[in-house]
Motif scaffolding. Sequence first.
Motif, PDB file in Angstrom:
ATOM      1  N   LEU A 156       0.826  -1.210   0.000  1.00  0.00           N
ATOM      2  CA  LEU A 156       0.000   0.000   0.000  1.00  0.00           C
ATOM      3  C   LEU A 156       0.858   1.258   0.000  1.00  0.00           C
ATOM      4  N   LEU A 157       1.748   1.367   0.964  1.00  0.00           N
ATOM      5  CA  LEU A 157       2.494   2.616   1.126  1.00  0.00           C
ATOM      6  C   LEU A 157       3.474   2.864  -0.019  1.00  0.00           C
ATOM      7  N   THR A 158       3.990   1.813  -0.644  1.00  0.00           N
ATOM      8  CA  THR A 158       4.848   2.021  -1.817  1.00  0.00           C
ATOM      9  C   THR A 158       4.101   2.800  -2.891  1.00  0.00           C
ATOM     10  N   ALA A 159       2.833   2.438  -3.111  1.00  0.00           N
ATOM     11  CA  ALA A 159       2.025   3.123  -4.119  1.00  0.00           C
ATOM     12  C   ALA A 159       1.681   4.537  -3.677  1.00  0.00           C
ATOM     13  N   VAL A 160       1.306   4.702  -2.419  1.00  0.00           N
ATOM     14  CA  VAL A 160       0.922   6.028  -1.915  1.00  0.00           C
ATOM     15  C   VAL A 160       2.106   6.993  -1.977  1.00  0.00           C
ATOM     16  N   LEU A 161       3.260   6.550  -1.493  1.00  0.00           N
ATOM     17  CA  LEU A 161       4.426   7.434  -1.457  1.00  0.00           C
ATOM     18  C   LEU A 161       4.934   7.760  -2.858  1.00  0.00           C
TER      19      LEU A 161
END
Length: 238
Positions: A107-112
């Motif tokens: 999730l956070l890889t995509a968000v960041l």
Amino acid sequence: MTRTVLITGGTSGIGRAIARRFAADRAEVFITGRTPDTVERTAKELGVHGVVCDASDPGQAEACAARLDELDVLVNAAGGLPRTASGEAPALEVLLAQWHANLAQNLLTAVLTTTSVQDKLTSGSSVISIGSIGAERRGGSYGAAKAALAAWNASLSAELAPQRVTCNVISAGYITDTNFFHGQLSDERHRALVEETHNKRPGTVDDIAQTAYFLASPGARHITGQTLHVNGGAFTTR
């Protein structure tokens, strides 16, 4: 006109296949990965640019974005099942580490990454994130992270649509030729996953790559905020 494409997790499996597809269209492709040797080798094999980047690290995500002027296509393909060591840690600490790892990778890889390049997206750009059928069934912390990815994508689409940027998730079913199962998939499990499909075959990395290529094409400009299930009918919607 040459398009600029950034693909996180582009050194293997689905990400590599997507990079190969866009490179065949003569796009200027950048792939990211966490291991320098693997990034360099894959970039050379595909004829693309390689960037060493752990997309779950804000500083590295920003440094990667700084290499780009404008971006036509972003593919958030980094993710997978993280390996977490239990050791002698208490059970709740092990569980917490597992959830943190899955949220960070899936999730956070995509968000960041998306946030770091958002001001470089142009009118007509596409953001594509790789989800999973695990979000729909018994996916544990991995499935929960992929479900959150789809929820985030819906809000991202609403935010970026006024700029004529489309945002979609490709929810992949069982795909062969990846390292998702870390070599632990039994023949029995393979047969069961294939049997779940309507067309009685596993998915391929090229199935996902061609879908990503379509979502970044002029024919998909009115498709946004969606989760597209590419699984041979193993999970259906209506």
